[in-house]
Structure formats: C-alpha cells, structure tokens
Design an enzyme around this catalytic site. Structure first.
Site: not given
Length: 277
Positions: A99, A134, A166, A196, A217
């Site tokens: 597994r 992410k 950002k 950004e 963006d």
C-alpha cells in the site's frame, strides 16, 4: 532522479505510519516468514510513470534483498494493462509494503499524467506549464519531480528561493511601488523578483519598476494578450487562475511565457495501479 537521501526518509515515515505499533499482523499471521514471491506493478489505465523510485524504496526498506526488473521507468508512458516493474522478495515484504509503494507511485504518476495532458495541450505555443507551492505537506520534492517527469517546470520550491509579491503584500506595503522598492533593497542580485497584478493599470505601473516576472492573475485570454503586448518582452509573463485542460490552450495562445497550475499537485487524480502477485 531525486537523491536517495531525499526520498528514503519520506518513504520510511510512511511505512512507520502504516506499521503502527505491532506491524502487519494480517500478513504475519498468514504468510510464512521464509516464503518468497514475485509481484508485478500493473497500470490499470494509461499514464506517465513517476514515483517509481519511492515505490521501490518501500519494498527495499522492508526486504533489502529484493530484486527488481523495471519495464516502464520514471518518465515513461505506460499503457493500460502494462507492467511497470516486477519485484521479487519475501512474500511478507511484498504484502507489507504494497500500500505504501502504490500510494507513492499512484499519487506521483497522477501528477505526471495530469501535467503531461496540459503540456500536450499547449505544445504548439511557447508557454511552459509550471507547478506551485500547493503541494502535499512533506511531499513537495517528490511532487515537483513528478511535474518535471510530466514535461512541466517548477516554480518556487519554498519561500526562500525567489521573491513573489502577491496582492496581500501589496496591500500591507501600501502599493506596488513601495513593495517592490522594499524587496529590491532587501535581497541580493541573484534573487529574482515576481509581482502579481490583477489589472492592466497595475501592470503599467509595474513596467516602470525593476522586476523580472509578472504574474497575471485571473485574466481572460483577451486581457492576457493585451498584457503580453504591453510587456513587450521586458519581463517574463506568467498566467495563473482557473486553469483547466479546457481553458489552457486559449491561455497559452495569448502569448504568455508560463502558466502556473496548482491542481496538478494538490488535486491530480491518482493513476490506478495494482500489485498482482
């Protein structure tokens, strides 16, 4: 290929999580300790292989004397029903590590397969598909390697290898100019700076500042094309936001240099695999 010193601790932790406090009590009760066996790792559907090194590490940690024959290694395309590798080892080791091995191989091959699909969709353009931060905690290095094996490229590995200003940074700094001035004063000449922007007006302001990359963006393809024309090669352009297999072609055809996609690491469907004894 990732260095074994990067891969082994991650796989070892996963095995320890599965073995718990008493080990594989099912296998140990049924399978004689001296029994040998062979098993094929088989793809149930077509995909791009990634994470085979981690999967085989799982078997080798449980049985250091196991032997492996690889038919479709990392970066190879395996057809549905195709054998990725055959592992010969103690039967207990095969069942105990099964597994953990398939979890790594299925997850990472899913990342590579999803990346492959996006890369193929934009192959007629100059755009590169890049991943983001992410990622699954603890698996970033492995998932980013899977993106590369799928034909994509890597964005930042962490907060320390490039500047990415950002919208929240801009809000706290009081605007794009003070944000860029602060980071430019704080970092060395080897560190790239990306900022950004959400609008063409912000982009026009940014073009007066010493920046290496602009992150465009959540802009539609028509706006992206206008942004690329405004930049006119003065910095790299990266598109992000709402990128899907259906939308990526139009985004790439707007002329951007890169398209960043978060879901290829955080939500890519696993490649369906099996271990056939």
């Amino acid at each position: 290929m990732l260095h074994p010193l990067i891969v082994e601790p991650v796989v070892r932790a996963a095995l320890l999580e599965d073995l718990g406090r008493a080990g594989d009590i099912t296998t140990d009760a049924i399978v004689p300790a001296d029994a040998d066996a062979a098993a094929r790792i088989v793809a149930r559907r077509d995909g791009r292989v990634a994470g085979l090194g981690a999967a085989l590490t799982a078997f080798r940690l449980v049985d250091p004397d196991c032997s492996v024959v690889v038919e479709h290694g990392d970066g190879a395309d395996v057809p549905a029903g195709g054998t990725i590798a055959t592992v010969t080892a103690k039967a207990r080791a095969l069942l105990t590590a099964e597994r953990t091995a398939l979890n790594f191989l299925g997850q990472l091959s899913g990342v590579a397969t999803s990346t492959r699909a996006l890369v193929r969709a934009v192959a007629h353009t100059r755009a590169r598909i890049v991943c983001t931060r992410k990622t699954t905690p603890g698996l970033r290095a492995l998932e980013k390697e899977a993106v590369r094996l799928g034909g994509g490229s890597n964005h930042r590995f962490g907060l320390d290898d490039a500047i990415l200003v950002k919208d929240n940074h801009i809000a706290v700094a009081g605007g794009i100019r003070p944000a860029v001035e602060k980071v430019r004063a704080a970092v060395g000449h080897m560190v790239k700076i990306e900022v950004e922007v959400d609008t063409l007006a912000q982009l026009e302001e940014l073009l007066t500042l010493p920046v290496d990359v602009v992150l465009l963006d959540n802009m539609d393809p028509a706006t992206l094309a206008r942004a690329v024309a405004l930049v006119d090669g003065r910095m790299l352009t990266e598109a992000s936001g709402s990128v899907t297999l259906d939308s990526v072609r139009a985004i790439a055809e707007a002329g951007v240099d890169m398209i960043s996609v978060g879901w290829i690491t955080h939500s890519a469907p696993c490649l369906d695999l099996g271990l056939d004894m």
